[in-house]
Write a protein that holds these residues in place. Structure first.
Motif, short mmCIF file in Angstrom:
data_model
loop_
_atom_site.label_atom_id
_atom_site.label_comp_id
_atom_site.label_asym_id
_atom_site.label_seq_id
_atom_site.Cartn_x
_atom_site.Cartn_y
_atom_site.Cartn_z
N ASN A 194 -6.31 -32.12 25.58
CA ASN A 194 -6.54 -31.64 24.22
C ASN A 194 -5.92 -30.25 24.08
OD1 ASN A 194 -9.34 -33.07 25.25
ND2 ASN A 194 -8.67 -33.82 23.25
N ASP A 195 -4.96 -30.12 23.19
CA ASP A 195 -4.25 -28.86 22.97
C ASP A 195 -4.40 -28.43 21.53
OD1 ASP A 195 -3.18 -29.12 25.62
OD2 ASP A 195 -1.63 -30.44 24.82
N LYS A 196 -4.38 -27.11 21.31
CA LYS A 196 -4.40 -26.59 19.95
C LYS A 196 -3.75 -25.21 19.94
CE LYS A 196 -9.13 -24.81 20.47
NZ LYS A 196 -10.51 -24.86 19.92
N GLY A 197 -3.26 -24.79 18.77
CA GLY A 197 -2.61 -23.49 18.69
C GLY A 197 -2.09 -23.20 17.30
N TYR A 198 -1.31 -22.14 17.20
CA TYR A 198 -0.70 -21.77 15.93
C TYR A 198 0.61 -21.05 16.18
CZ TYR A 198 -2.50 -17.06 16.85
OH TYR A 198 -2.75 -15.84 17.42
N GLU A 199 1.46 -21.00 15.15
CA GLU A 199 2.73 -20.28 15.18
C GLU A 199 2.93 -19.61 13.83
OE1 GLU A 199 5.57 -23.32 15.75
OE2 GLU A 199 4.68 -24.04 17.63
N SER A 200 3.48 -18.40 13.85
CA SER A 200 3.86 -17.70 12.62
C SER A 200 5.24 -17.08 12.83
CB SER A 200 2.86 -16.60 12.27
OG SER A 200 1.63 -17.14 11.86
N GLU A 201 6.06 -17.11 11.77
CA GLU A 201 7.41 -16.56 11.86
C GLU A 201 7.80 -15.91 10.54
OE1 GLU A 201 11.90 -17.91 13.26
OE2 GLU A 201 10.43 -19.44 12.70
N LEU A 202 8.43 -14.75 10.64
CA LEU A 202 8.95 -14.01 9.49
C LEU A 202 10.46 -13.86 9.68
CD1 LEU A 202 8.22 -12.26 6.93
CD2 LEU A 202 8.21 -10.30 8.49
N THR A 203 11.23 -14.22 8.66
CA THR A 203 12.69 -14.14 8.76
C THR A 203 13.26 -13.35 7.60
OG1 THR A 203 13.06 -16.21 7.57
CG2 THR A 203 12.83 -16.34 9.96
N LEU A 204 14.33 -12.62 7.88
CA LEU A 204 15.01 -11.78 6.89
C LEU A 204 16.49 -12.08 6.94
CD1 LEU A 204 14.99 -9.29 4.91
CD2 LEU A 204 15.41 -7.88 6.96
N ASN A 205 17.10 -12.24 5.77
CA ASN A 205 18.53 -12.53 5.70
C ASN A 205 19.16 -11.68 4.60
OD1 ASN A 205 21.04 -13.66 6.02
ND2 ASN A 205 20.54 -15.57 4.97
N LEU A 206 19.87 -10.61 5.01
CA LEU A 206 20.60 -9.75 4.09
C LEU A 206 22.09 -9.93 4.32
CD1 LEU A 206 18.41 -6.54 4.48
CD2 LEU A 206 18.30 -8.24 2.64
N SER A 207 22.89 -9.24 3.54
CA SER A 207 24.34 -9.41 3.65
C SER A 207 24.87 -8.99 5.01
CB SER A 207 25.04 -8.61 2.55
OG SER A 207 24.71 -7.22 2.67
N ASN A 208 24.26 -7.98 5.62
CA ASN A 208 24.76 -7.51 6.92
C ASN A 208 23.72 -7.52 8.02
OD1 ASN A 208 23.23 -5.49 5.79
ND2 ASN A 208 24.53 -3.81 6.53
N ILE A 209 22.50 -8.02 7.73
CA ILE A 209 21.44 -8.08 8.74
C ILE A 209 20.72 -9.42 8.64
CG2 ILE A 209 19.26 -7.10 9.55
CD1 ILE A 209 20.10 -4.42 8.52
N THR A 210 20.56 -10.07 9.77
CA THR A 210 19.64 -11.20 9.87
C THR A 210 18.64 -10.87 10.97
OG1 THR A 210 21.09 -12.35 11.44
CG2 THR A 210 21.33 -12.90 9.12
N ALA A 211 17.36 -11.13 10.71
CA ALA A 211 16.32 -10.76 11.66
C ALA A 211 15.16 -11.74 11.56
CB ALA A 211 15.84 -9.33 11.40
#
Length: 639
Positions: free
Chosen positions: A499-516
């Motif tokens: 029996n497994d359980k968990g969570y994931e969260s992700e924040l992403t940013l996409n600009l003209s000269n930066i991806t993060a």
């Protein structure tokens, strides 16, 4: 017994099985709701229209990762731990998606399953796949058995290889070199002439490597475990008419090198040589509102392992050879049934066969097959979407089983997707678990029921996104190795549950000269043995991981990238004692840097510096990991 078991594990083969499928493009972010993906539904659909968690590693990201191996690249994905990715070249690694055990993540190549017909649990070692032959990767998290069958309990990794693009033929070369006397060379020929497309990629890799096993004696004379690979990938396509096209695929690779005797133990004479050969043929017919696809493929893998006597360890001569064969035939139908409904239906036949021989034990020629039929209905009306699917399977050994998927989602204001899933999955017992000296012909498949709930939120269109998902996975009839006091000293049994359980969260940013991006993932699990003993240990799987990455384009021709990952404490088994004991592996932090420069119109220079702060850590007990290391190279477009 111990040596026998290690040799069996070390002697696992690899299987390559792939056919052409629709190659889709995504923006240079991992999760954007207007991205089009194919893995979750077996037909092109926007992420906003499906209630599943899909991560895309784009072609741009792969182009910025040519100094990495495929397991190292996948190890940056939230919720995915590629244990052993930093071990010596050529040593197998294990994929743990959302805490599930190895073998519960299905690997696809161009949409079709690959596994190891001669291995203990059928897992596929991605160290054998050259990264320069890959266009992009889609990762479906959560049960995928309704559309893909066995092994997709935790998710699906779909590796989409390079296919013909653009008019005319273009040729490129790539040269890479770096630490541990590692050198990679590749040549690519790609393009379309009239209605014919070709993508030919040749790869050559050599590394003197480093000692795979940890030297606890301090003598420092463990041999360097080298790795050598020759690989060819050929994709051909022919448009016969506006509605009918055919395609062909041929892949082959040859890998050889040295291995250590085991954890903490050197071996001067242990060598392996494995050959993989795959061929496939497919056809696609466009109908009024859909498409009919037919594909057939055959994969054969030859594995050879030799170990001459080594007086330091007093072992006897060891030799093993095995062959694994997989034949897969499939027909898939996609159709638009009207304003609200789409359907995906299919049927497939899969044959698995193996023959294994060593001076320890022999598996005679054994085989099995599985026949399946499945249907998924996709409903879309305004803000409400729903997938309802089912799959029937008939296995030649254990009989029948059924899986299902119920997946509703709501898409609000063109920016916020709320979804949930209840689905079942299964993992069929391998030929080794059924028919080896430890085998049990009465084994049943492992069966899993999983639950998910989460959201995808586009905070700023095409710029800032945030997502979170919670999941729970219950597995019964887990196949485990039951140790016995008398020969053959063990047998595979059903009976454990996990029996497994968990969570994931992700924040992403996409600009003209930066991806993060930044993410956090947490998983816990409990394994209950057949006699009722409960353990909260997920071996080699961390409870907590988190990380961040950023790529900054300084000017149009120059960019820098930074990647960070924290891997929490894990538990591994120490087999140097009898009975084995548990050992805690401490958490660690890895920081990698990438730089890329477009020196001229036709040439790109790049470099990777990995483990920048020379972190000392252990991934597998008794095995070495890479310290600070680098790879640098160039890619040149000839025409």
């Amino acid at each position: 017994m111990k040596k026998n078991y290690f040799r069996i594990v070390a002697g696992l083969g690899l299987v390559q099985l792939g056919l052409l499928s629709t190659a889709v493009r995504a923006q240079d972010t991992t999760r954007v709701l207007n991205n089009v993906v194919v893995t979750a539904t077996r037909s092109p659909k926007k992420l906003s229209d499906i209630g599943r968690v899909v991560t895309v590693i784009t072609s741009d990201q792969i182009n910025r990762s040519q100094g990495k191996t495929l397991p190292q690249l996948l190890n940056t994905v939230p919720g995915l731990t590629f244990s052993g990715s930093e071990n010596a070249p050529g040593i197998s690694s294990s994929v743990y998606l959302r805490g599930a055990s190895s073998g519960n993540t299905l690997i696809l190549v161009d949409g079709f399953p690959v596994s190891n017909a001669s291995g203990i649990d059928g897992t596929y070692d991605l160290n054998a796949f050259p990264i320069d032959q890959i266009d992009h990767i889609e990762i479906l998290k959560g049960s995928g058995s309704t559309l893909y069958g066995s092994d997709a309990a935790a998710g699906v990794i779909n590796i989409i290889t390079k296919h013909a693009k653009g008019n005319g033929i273009k040729t490129s070369v790539q040269l890479v070199g770096g630490s541990y006397n590692t050198f990679n060379e590749s040549v690519g020929v790609n393009g379309n002439i009239n209605n014919t497309g070709i993508a030919l990629n040749l790869s050559d890799a050599d590394s003197k490597g480093f000692a795979g096993a940890t030297d606890t004696t301090g003598s420092g004379n463990f041999r360097k475990d080298d790795f050598h690979q020759r690989a060819v990938s050929l994709n051909l396509s022919q448009k016969v008419s506006d509605k009918f096209s055919i395609n062909g695929n041929l892949q082959t690779s040859y890998n050889k090198g040295h291995l250590p005797y085991g954890a903490f133990t050197d071996d001067k004479n242990y060598t392996y040589a494995n050959t993989f050969l795959f061929g496939g043929l497919g056809a696609k017919l466009l109908v009024d509102k859909g498409a009919l696809n037919f594909n057939v493929s055959q994969n054969t893998v030859w594995n050879h392992y030799n170990d001459l006597p080594n007086d330091a360890n007093f072992q006897s001569y060891y030799h093993a050879g095995n062959i694994g064969r997989i034949t897969n035939t499939e027909i898939v139908f996609n159709d638009n049934l009207g304003k609200y409904w789409d359907i995906t239906s299919g049927a497939d036949f899969r044959y698995n066969g193996t023959h294994q021989l060593s001076n320890y034990d022999t598996i005679q020629s054994v085989n099995n097959n599985i026949i399946s039929a499945y249907t998924s209905l996709f409903f879309k009306s305004d803000i409400f979407h729903m997938e309802l699917g089912g799959r029937y399977n008939h296995h030649s050994k254990y009989g029948d089983n059924f899986t299902y998927t119920i997946n509703p989602s709501i898409f609000l204001a063109g920016q916020f997707k709320l979804f949930g899933t209840v689905a079942s999955a299964f993992k069929a017992p391998s030929l080794y678990q059924l028919s080896s000296q430890y085998g049990n012909i009465s084994l049943k498949p492992e069966t899993t029921t999983s639950y998910e709930a989460g959201f995808d939120w586009t905070i700023i269109n095409n710029t800032l996104t945030f997502n979170t998902v919670f999941y729970k996975r219950d597995t019964k009839d887990v196949i485990y190795f039951n140790s016995l006091p008398d020969p053959p000293y063990g047998k595979y049994e059903n009976g454990s549950k996990e029996n497994d359980k968990g969570y994931e969260s992700e924040l992403t940013l996409n600009l003209s000269n930066i991806t993060a991006s930044a993410y956090v993932a947490h998983v816990t699990g409990a394994l209950t043995s057949a006699n009722g003993t409960r353990s909260d240990i997920l071996y080699r799987r961390p409870k907590n991981t988190f990380g961040a990455s950023v790529n900054y384009k300084v000017i149009k021709t120059l960019s820098f990238g930074l990647n960070y990952k924290y891997t929490g404490d894990r538990v591994d088994q120490d087999f140097s004692t009898f009975p084995s004991t548990n050992a805690t592996l401490k958490h660690y932090n890895l920081v990698d840097v990438h730089v890329q420069w477009q020196a001229c119109k036709k040439m790109v220079l790049f470099g990777d510096l990995k483990n920048v702060f020379d972190e000392k850590y252990t991934d597998w007990l008794g095995y070495n990991t890479r310290g600070t290391n680098f790879m640098a190279g160039l890619k040149y477009q000839i025409n």
